[in-house]
Scaffold this motif. Structure first.
Motif, PDB file in Angstrom:
ATOM      1  N   THR A   1       0.857  -1.179   0.000  1.00 35.82           N
ATOM      2  CA  THR A   1       0.000   0.000   0.000  1.00 35.82           C
ATOM      3  C   THR A   1       0.895   1.230   0.000  1.00 35.82           C
ATOM      4  O   THR A   1       1.724   1.391   0.898  1.00 35.82           O
ATOM      5  CB  THR A   1      -0.912   0.022   1.239  1.00 35.82           C
TER       6      THR A   1
ATOM      7  N   ASN B   1      -2.098  -1.147  -3.657  1.00 28.58           N
ATOM      8  CA  ASN B   1      -2.976   0.005  -3.423  1.00 28.58           C
ATOM      9  C   ASN B   1      -2.155   1.270  -3.523  1.00 28.58           C
ATOM     10  O   ASN B   1      -1.125   1.394  -2.858  1.00 28.58           O
ATOM     11  CB  ASN B   1      -3.616  -0.073  -2.028  1.00 28.58           C
TER      12      ASN B   1
ATOM     13  N   ASP C   1      -6.723  -0.520  -6.464  1.00 21.71           N
ATOM     14  CA  ASP C   1      -7.111   0.660  -5.696  1.00 21.71           C
ATOM     15  C   ASP C   1      -6.109   1.766  -5.981  1.00 21.71           C
ATOM     16  O   ASP C   1      -5.147   1.952  -5.251  1.00 21.71           O
ATOM     17  CB  ASP C   1      -7.147   0.330  -4.203  1.00 21.71           C
TER      18      ASP C   1
END
Length: 860
Positions: free
Chosen positions: A232, A255, A280
């Motif tokens: 992420t 992400n 994402d």
């Protein structure tokens, strides 16, 4: 700067060996194991017990293996160096802390496998990896600095996890931080810049969170995602990377959220199949990148379909849609260019912990920003970019502080933390703050100036004891309890922090009957506090009448502690007053330094990323050599000149003083680190040495004497000047300037009378051969071969260094064209040095080699 403790080694060891565990007060009351320069760090680790702190003083050349439950801490230039494999290794260890060490390694520096550990505040110069974390380790890394030359700064592999926070990795050959296999650390608020490949690289199934990091000016990518990487990436600033902000060929579920991806070669390069970024990829601002974000990727629409905002700039700075996007990406924009601009107004206020408006060494402070948007449009992704100037040595200021969006009419406060380290120097510091808006609507520059004070030393002493005996007859007797009272006094100019008094009993038949450790807290200058202890001398005691009792007083920094015996005599009248000062070994208080007229005033030169410096100043030597007076002060002045006048960035300077300036470290700097930094025909290099030089009596060759050198054996323990010249010439830099405030006659310099450096050498001068200076080098040397380089007591500098820096600051500009050439500086320095030396009944004529027409510095 704090002075070194004056305790002799045998006394230190004797006082420590009788303590239970020999540990430091890190949540406990024990004193640290002190490892001096003649001891083994591994030996101290071997005899340590869980909870112990091992404090490493000075440089050590050895490889160490850690064990559980200890803290390994550097103090007073504490460093480790090993030329054959990993320097520090820990396998299967728990609850280990490594902090404040300098580690120099041709290979890897620290390797931790299946370990639970903390690494903080360390500095690394390595050709391998600074910190390797593997297996199932849980390792927290904080506040470390990796300075170029190595393959990778920090590497997590296997199933390792943990964190890297507040650290800086600069100039690695491959990546700043690499995450491989199934490793999953958290990376937060790190600076990863000028690494040759990527700031952060994820390989294999590497994952975890990278948040609020600055990935800047890396050779290829800010962030690299390969294979099945699935991290992420949140709220990172990915700025000015050569090929792309993010390069993704991952098939993992990455992400990418809320990042600023700006001024890169391309914003995002994604190689199909793009399964990573499509999961994402939202709320990112991709702005002012040179190439198309995602050039060559058929699957880029997955990235465009989120709530990402794109700003594409033509050469005139205007926004266009030349890459064929028709309208904004689906889902709206994170940051649409405002139809009306914001108008930012801000004021900055310096606030220090003590409230006196001065930043003291070892003090935390802040600059409070009050920011107001009085315009009609929103300020977007606002951040404060900070740069320290003036007296910047010893000053810690963050590079960037994120502020966020600011609506029209909104007022917000933001804090820029400022820290004065213990090496803070006296003077005035300036912090320049630029409020930067994502669309270029920046506020006017702000400058905050405040005074800085160097560290004021405490000077602890012990008074007493007074003794109360249980039966009240005033005699010290066996079988009765004795109450001992001592006064701990701070006679220094600075605050003593976290003072602790400990009772140390040298015979098992003298029993403590109360607390053995008394925490006294902080002691202001001139203040004193009482410590009370109780003991019982058992009836079978048959030891010396002078009872073996000591009081050990420690401070937050061990160099200011004192240890002393107290006078308690069996079967004698007990003293009842604490007026007597106990004779203890304690550091002397250094006088406050006078203002240095070599300090550069006025604006600093623009940073030159292709300028580098090696600054060496050795005032105090290991062994019996006399001091080279003012050498540290000279080195500090030259370092400041490099930064302020020559534009040498702080991270491009290698500074070695006293214990740091070992022969190995000097060789590593000149023959190793520079070879990785300097670019052929592009870099400007400055090398400065202040300290002792020595001749080889047989060959008449000149040698620099390192901290651990022995001038009796120059060819084996010192560093050849000819070798240094050859190493510098092989770099093929655009320019190389060498300045040597040393002499090579075999006599000590900077003293009132010449003294031989070599044992049993008659006080004769040895004429050294003139070392051949390779083409392309400009060399300024303080004295001819048969002369000594002297000190300039009136200015508290070396005579040569003083006039050299004065000349470079403009006094040598004979034709007033705002440039100082080699010829002008040569005339200025040789004339002034020779004149002042004659006034002191000395002969000193600086020697210069180089092109007289070469411009050394352009004046403002």
């Amino acid at each position: 700067m704090r002075s070194r403790p004056q305790l002799t080694l045998p006394l230190v060891l004797a006082s420590l060996l009788v303590l239970p565990g020999n540990a430091a007060r890190a949540g406990t009351s024990r004193l640290p194991i002190t490892v001096g320069m003649m001891e083994s760090v591994q030996g101290a680790i071997t005899r340590a017990t869980p909870g112990d702190v091992i404090e490493v003083h000075g440089p050590h050349v050895e490889q160490v293996a850690l064990k559980s439950g200890i803290t390994l801490r550097g103090r007073d230039g504490g460093s480790l160096n090993w030329s054959n494999g990993t320097v520090i290794r820990g396998v299967g260890i728990e609850n280990v802390v490594i902090e404040d060490l300098s580690i120099i390694a041709p290979g890897d520096a620290i390797e931790l496998v299946d370990a639970k550990a903390t690494v903080r505040g360390c500095k690394f110069w390595t050709n391998g990896t600074a910190v390797q974390v593997g297996g199932s380790s849980d390792v927290a890394i904080a506040g470390v600095k990796v300075q170029g030359g190595g393959q990778i700064g920090i590497r997590f592999a296997g199933h390792a996890h943990g964190s890297v926070t507040g650290s800086e990795v600069v100039g690695c050959i491959l990546h700043g931080i690499a995450i491989v296999d199934d490793a999953a650390p958290t990376l937060r608020q790190n600076v990863l810049q000028k690494n040759h490949f990527a700031g952060i690289a994820y390989f294999g199934r590497g994952r975890g969170t990278a948040e609020d990091n600055l990935c800047r000016e890396n050779g290829k990518f800010g962030v690299l995602l390969v294979h099945q990487a699935a991290p992420t990436l949140r709220h990172n600033t990915i700025l000015g990377n050569a090929e792309a902000g993010i390069s993704s060929s991952t098939t993992g579920a990455a992400n990418v959220i809320g990042n600023l991806i700006a001024q890169n070669g391309s914003g995002v390069i994604a190689t199909p199949p793009l399964q990573g970024l499509e999961q994402d990829a939202t709320a990112n601002l991709v702005a002012w990148n040179s190439g198309q974000p995602g050039a060559g990727s058929a699957d880029l629409p997955h990235f465009l379909a989120g709530t990402n905002a794109f700003v594409l700039a033509r050469d005139d700075g205007m926004v266009d849609d030349r890459y064929g996007w028709h309208g904004p990406p689906a889902g709206g924009l994170l940051a649409e260019r405002p139809k009306a601009p914001p108008l930012l107004k801000a004021v900055a206020a310096f606030k220090d912990a003590s409230g006196n408006g001065v930043l003291e060494a070892d003090e935390a402070a802040s600059i409070e920003l009050t920011i107001q948007n009085v315009g009609q449009g929103k300020a977007t992704q606002l951040r404060a970019a900070c740069e320290a100037g003036g007296v910047s040595a010893g000053l810690s200021v963050p590079l960037v502080v994120a502020i966020g969006d600011l609506a029209p009419g909104e007022t917000r406060k933001a804090i820029v933390p400022v820290k004065g380290r213990t090496d803070l120097v006296e003077g005035k510091a300036t912090v320049q703050i630029a409020l930067e808006d994502a669309f270029g609507f920046d506020a006017p520059l702000m400058k905050t100036t405040f005074a800085t004070h160097r560290f004021a030393q405490p000077a602890l002493a012990i008074r007493g004891p007074s003794i109360e005996d249980a039966n009240g007859n005033g005699v010290v007797e066996r079988g009765e309890q004795l109450d001992l009272r001592v006064q701990v006094v701070n006679g220094g100019a600075g605050l003593a922090h976290q003072v602790v008094a400990k009772l140390q009993l040298g015979d098992a038949r003298i029993k403590p009957t109360g607390d053995e450790t008394i925490e006294l807290g902080d002691l202001s200058p001139g203040a004193s506090k009482e410590a009370r202890f109780s003991i019982l001398v058992v009836n079978r005691y048959d030891g010396p009448q002078q009872l073996p009792i000591k009081i050990v007083v420690s401070e937050a920094h061990p160099e200011f502690g004192v240890t002393a015996p107290i006078q308690v005599t069996l079967d004698r009248a007990a003293p009842t007053s604490v007026d007597r000062v106990v004779e203890a070994t304690a550091p002397s208080v250094a006088p406050a330094p006078e203002e240095d007229d070599l300090a550069i005033k006025g604006p600093a030169a623009a940073p030159n990323p292709n300028a580098f410096a090696v600054v060496i100043g050795i005032e105090r030597y290991n062994g019996q050599l006399p001091e080279a007076t003012y050498a540290r002060r000279d080195a500090a002045a030259f370092r400041g000149f490099c930064e302020r006048a020559l534009g040498v960035p702080r991270e491009n300077a290698i500074v070695l003083t006293d214990e740091q300036a070992t022969g190995g470290n000097i060789r590593t700097a000149l023959e190793g680190q520079l070879a990785r930094w300097v670019e052929k025909d592009k870099s400007d290099l400055y090398v400065y040495f202040a300290g002792h030089g020595a001749p080889d009596a047989a060959t008449k060759s000149a040698f620099l004497v390192p901290f651990d050198g022995n001038p009796s054996y120059p060819s084996t323990s010192c560093y050849s000047l000819a070798t240094a010249y050859d190493a510098l010439a092989r770099l093929h830099a655009r320019s190389v300037t060498v300045m040597l405030d040393s002499c090579f006659s075999g006599q000590s310099n900077r003293t009132d009378q010449a003294r031989p450096l070599v044992a049993n050498l008659r006080p004769l001068f040895i004429e050294t051969n003139a070392e051949a200076v390779p083409a392309g080098l400009t060399v300024f040397a303080a004295a001819a071969g048969s002369q000594t380089s002297t000190g300039y007591a009136a200015k508290h500098h070396g005579l040569f260094t003083y006039f050299m820096l004065k000349g470079l600051q403009g006094e040598a500009d004979a034709n007033h064209d705002h440039q100082v050439t080699v010829g002008e500086l040569k005339a200025y320095v040789t004339g002034n040095v020779a004149r002042e030396a004659r006034r002191a009944n000395q002969e000193q004529t600086p020697m210069v080699s180089g092109n007289d027409e070469r411009v050394l510095v352009t004046l403002p």
